[in-house]
Design a protein around this motif. Structure first.
Motif, PDB file in Angstrom:
ATOM      1  N   PHE A 101     -23.786  46.070  38.496  1.00 38.61           N
ATOM      2  CA  PHE A 101     -24.029  44.661  38.802  1.00 38.61           C
ATOM      3  C   PHE A 101     -23.311  43.853  37.724  1.00 38.61           C
ATOM      4  O   PHE A 101     -23.568  44.061  36.532  1.00 38.61           O
ATOM      5  N   THR A 102     -22.398  42.987  38.125  1.00 38.21           N
ATOM      6  CA  THR A 102     -21.662  42.182  37.153  1.00 38.21           C
ATOM      7  C   THR A 102     -21.790  40.714  37.515  1.00 38.21           C
ATOM      8  O   THR A 102     -21.618  40.345  38.681  1.00 38.21           O
ATOM      9  N   THR A 103     -22.114  39.886  36.524  1.00 34.19           N
ATOM     10  CA  THR A 103     -22.242  38.447  36.754  1.00 34.19           C
ATOM     11  C   THR A 103     -21.332  37.701  35.783  1.00 34.19           C
ATOM     12  O   THR A 103     -21.170  38.099  34.626  1.00 34.19           O
ATOM     13  N   TYR A 104     -20.749  36.628  36.284  1.00 35.34           N
ATOM     14  CA  TYR A 104     -19.854  35.765  35.502  1.00 35.34           C
ATOM     15  C   TYR A 104     -20.477  34.372  35.502  1.00 35.34           C
ATOM     16  O   TYR A 104     -20.625  33.761  36.558  1.00 35.34           O
ATOM     17  N   HIS A 105     -20.852  33.891  34.335  1.00 36.18           N
ATOM     18  CA  HIS A 105     -21.625  32.657  34.205  1.00 36.18           C
ATOM     19  C   HIS A 105     -20.812  31.543  33.546  1.00 36.18           C
ATOM     20  O   HIS A 105     -20.203  31.770  32.507  1.00 36.18           O
ATOM     21  N   THR A 106     -20.882  30.352  34.134  1.00 38.77           N
ATOM     22  CA  THR A 106     -20.223  29.194  33.522  1.00 38.77           C
ATOM     23  C   THR A 106     -21.075  28.579  32.413  1.00 38.77           C
ATOM     24  O   THR A 106     -20.578  27.788  31.625  1.00 38.77           O
ATOM     25  N   ASP A 107     -22.353  28.929  32.354  1.00 41.24           N
ATOM     26  CA  ASP A 107     -23.251  28.486  31.282  1.00 41.24           C
ATOM     27  C   ASP A 107     -24.205  29.648  30.985  1.00 41.24           C
ATOM     28  O   ASP A 107     -25.378  29.621  31.368  1.00 41.24           O
ATOM     29  N   LEU A 108     -23.681  30.660  30.336  1.00 43.86           N
ATOM     30  CA  LEU A 108     -24.395  31.919  30.141  1.00 43.86           C
ATOM     31  C   LEU A 108     -25.780  31.718  29.527  1.00 43.86           C
ATOM     32  O   LEU A 108     -26.764  32.283  30.010  1.00 43.86           O
ATOM     33  N   GLN A 109     -25.877  30.924  28.491  1.00 38.38           N
ATOM     34  CA  GLN A 109     -27.163  30.755  27.803  1.00 38.38           C
ATOM     35  C   GLN A 109     -28.218  30.111  28.710  1.00 38.38           C
ATOM     36  O   GLN A 109     -29.382  30.479  28.681  1.00 38.38           O
ATOM     37  N   ARG A 110     -27.806  29.182  29.523  1.00 37.07           N
ATOM     38  CA  ARG A 110     -28.745  28.476  30.410  1.00 37.07           C
ATOM     39  C   ARG A 110     -29.107  29.320  31.635  1.00 37.07           C
ATOM     40  O   ARG A 110     -30.213  29.242  32.134  1.00 37.07           O
ATOM     41  N   GLN A 111     -28.177  30.122  32.111  1.00 34.82           N
ATOM     42  CA  GLN A 111     -28.348  30.823  33.377  1.00 34.82           C
ATOM     43  C   GLN A 111     -28.910  32.235  33.254  1.00 34.82           C
ATOM     44  O   GLN A 111     -29.578  32.719  34.177  1.00 34.82           O
ATOM     45  N   LEU A 112     -28.655  32.913  32.158  1.00 38.95           N
ATOM     46  CA  LEU A 112     -28.946  34.342  32.090  1.00 38.95           C
ATOM     47  C   LEU A 112     -30.424  34.675  32.262  1.00 38.95           C
ATOM     48  O   LEU A 112     -30.774  35.571  33.034  1.00 38.95           O
ATOM     49  N   SER A 113     -31.306  33.976  31.594  1.00 39.40           N
ATOM     50  CA  SER A 113     -32.730  34.317  31.714  1.00 39.40           C
ATOM     51  C   SER A 113     -33.226  34.113  33.141  1.00 39.40           C
ATOM     52  O   SER A 113     -34.050  34.895  33.639  1.00 39.40           O
ATOM     53  N   VAL A 114     -32.718  33.092  33.813  1.00 40.58           N
ATOM     54  CA  VAL A 114     -33.095  32.857  35.211  1.00 40.58           C
ATOM     55  C   VAL A 114     -32.521  33.962  36.090  1.00 40.58           C
ATOM     56  O   VAL A 114     -33.214  34.507  36.962  1.00 40.58           O
ATOM     57  N   ALA A 115     -31.264  34.335  35.864  1.00 39.99           N
ATOM     58  CA  ALA A 115     -30.630  35.395  36.652  1.00 39.99           C
ATOM     59  C   ALA A 115     -31.369  36.722  36.476  1.00 39.99           C
ATOM     60  O   ALA A 115     -31.579  37.449  37.448  1.00 39.99           O
ATOM     61  N   VAL A 116     -31.776  37.028  35.259  1.00 37.83           N
ATOM     62  CA  VAL A 116     -32.526  38.263  34.995  1.00 37.83           C
ATOM     63  C   VAL A 116     -33.806  38.266  35.825  1.00 37.83           C
ATOM     64  O   VAL A 116     -34.124  39.252  36.507  1.00 37.83           O
ATOM     65  N   LYS A 117     -34.531  37.176  35.792  1.00 37.21           N
ATOM     66  CA  LYS A 117     -35.805  37.085  36.519  1.00 37.21           C
ATOM     67  C   LYS A 117     -35.600  37.256  38.024  1.00 37.21           C
ATOM     68  O   LYS A 117     -36.299  38.047  38.670  1.00 37.21           O
ATOM     69  N   VAL A 118     -34.641  36.539  38.586  1.00 34.36           N
ATOM     70  CA  VAL A 118     -34.401  36.613  40.028  1.00 34.36           C
ATOM     71  C   VAL A 118     -33.932  38.008  40.430  1.00 34.36           C
ATOM     72  O   VAL A 118     -34.405  38.572  41.418  1.00 34.36           O
ATOM     73  N   ARG A 119     -33.008  38.586  39.662  1.00 33.01           N
ATOM     74  CA  ARG A 119     -32.519  39.919  39.992  1.00 33.01           C
ATOM     75  C   ARG A 119     -33.636  40.947  39.930  1.00 33.01           C
ATOM     76  O   ARG A 119     -33.776  41.779  40.810  1.00 33.01           O
ATOM     77  N   MET A 120     -34.469  40.867  38.928  1.00 33.48           N
ATOM     78  CA  MET A 120     -35.558  41.839  38.801  1.00 33.48           C
ATOM     79  C   MET A 120     -36.591  41.680  39.919  1.00 33.48           C
ATOM     80  O   MET A 120     -37.184  42.661  40.355  1.00 33.48           O
ATOM     81  N   GLU A 121     -36.799  40.464  40.391  1.00 32.52           N
ATOM     82  CA  GLU A 121     -37.724  40.231  41.507  1.00 32.52           C
ATOM     83  C   GLU A 121     -37.115  40.648  42.841  1.00 32.52           C
ATOM     84  O   GLU A 121     -37.839  40.965  43.775  1.00 32.52           O
ATOM     85  N   SER A 122     -35.804  40.634  42.929  1.00 31.36           N
ATOM     86  CA  SER A 122     -35.116  40.884  44.196  1.00 31.36           C
ATOM     87  C   SER A 122     -34.674  42.325  44.390  1.00 31.36           C
ATOM     88  O   SER A 122     -34.355  42.720  45.508  1.00 31.36           O
ATOM     89  N   MET A 123     -34.611  43.095  43.325  1.00 29.85           N
ATOM     90  CA  MET A 123     -34.111  44.464  43.408  1.00 29.85           C
ATOM     91  C   MET A 123     -35.142  45.439  42.855  1.00 29.85           C
ATOM     92  O   MET A 123     -35.792  45.153  41.853  1.00 29.85           O
ATOM     93  N   ASN A 124     -35.266  46.566  43.526  1.00 24.03           N
ATOM     94  CA  ASN A 124     -36.211  47.601  43.099  1.00 24.03           C
ATOM     95  C   ASN A 124     -35.674  48.362  41.892  1.00 24.03           C
ATOM     96  O   ASN A 124     -34.480  48.592  41.790  1.00 24.03           O
ATOM     97  N   PRO A 125     -36.576  48.808  40.991  1.00 21.02           N
ATOM     98  CA  PRO A 125     -36.159  49.721  39.940  1.00 21.02           C
ATOM     99  C   PRO A 125     -35.810  51.074  40.546  1.00 21.02           C
ATOM    100  O   PRO A 125     -36.267  51.364  41.647  1.00 21.02           O
ATOM    101  N   PRO A 126     -35.068  51.910  39.883  1.00 24.81           N
ATOM    102  CA  PRO A 126     -34.510  51.692  38.556  1.00 24.81           C
ATOM    103  C   PRO A 126     -33.384  50.659  38.606  1.00 24.81           C
ATOM    104  O   PRO A 126     -32.709  50.513  39.619  1.00 24.81           O
ATOM    105  N   HIS A 127     -33.228  49.972  37.515  1.00 23.12           N
ATOM    106  CA  HIS A 127     -32.267  48.880  37.459  1.00 23.12           C
ATOM    107  C   HIS A 127     -30.836  49.409  37.336  1.00 23.12           C
ATOM    108  O   HIS A 127     -30.596  50.415  36.678  1.00 23.12           O
ATOM    109  N   PRO A 128     -29.879  48.711  37.966  1.00 22.88           N
ATOM    110  CA  PRO A 128     -28.478  49.130  37.863  1.00 22.88           C
ATOM    111  C   PRO A 128     -27.891  48.764  36.497  1.00 22.88           C
ATOM    112  O   PRO A 128     -28.459  47.946  35.769  1.00 22.88           O
TER     113      PRO A 128
END
Length: 155
Positions: A101-128
């Motif tokens: 899973f690769t993400t490219y962020h235009t505002d990494l500091q602002r977006q990353l924590s939100v992206a982590v939360k959404v990805r973890m809620e949307s995808m089953n473990p084990p994590h990629p």
């Protein structure tokens, strides 16, 4: 000695002829109906499947809906994951088949924590495996993040 050289040359010619085309020529290009114009106009393949591996091209996250930046980012990220899910389905894969899973962020500091939360809620473990990269711009002016994934399909 000559016989061995002939055998090696014959075997090499079979091997070379089986790979005369490049990998894309042997691959299945995955183009869901809604992406056909992008494929034809831009040469944008939403995904390429070869040897049970599906490489999904970047899907852009844009801000969606109403509310704060974070709320709109959550909706945009969820929408992008649904788009990825649709491309994977067309290739015979699911979100559970994602291994990279690769993400490219235009505002990494602002977006990353939100992206982590959404990805973890949307995808089953084990994590990629996940790489998050900061960048200054994406191909589309309305995009704030881009996601590409690699999936392995068991057959």
């Amino acid at each position: 000695m000559t016989f061995r050289i002939v055998v090696v040359l014959v075997l090499m010619s079979f091997w070379v002829s089986s790979y005369a085309d490049g990998a894309r020529q042997r691959a299945e290009i995955v183009v869901p109906e809604k992406w056909k114009s992008a494929y034809e106009g831009w040469g944008y393949a939403p995904a390429v499947k070869i040897d049970n591996i599906v490489y999904v091209s970047g899907v852009v996250v844009s801000l969606k809906g109403e509310g704060s930046y974070e709320e709109r980012y959550v909706e945009g990220f969820k929408h992008a994951l649904k788009e990825i899910e649709g491309v994977l389905k067309e290739a015979g894969a699911t979100m559970d088949d994602i291994v990279k899973f690769t993400t490219y962020h235009t505002d990494l500091q602002r977006q990353l924590s939100v992206a982590v939360k959404v990805r973890m809620e949307s995808m089953n473990p084990p994590h990629p495996a996940w790489t998050a990269v900061g960048t200054t711009a994406l191909a589309t002016p309305f995009g704030v993040t881009e996601i590409d994934v690699t999936a392995h399909v068991s057959e």
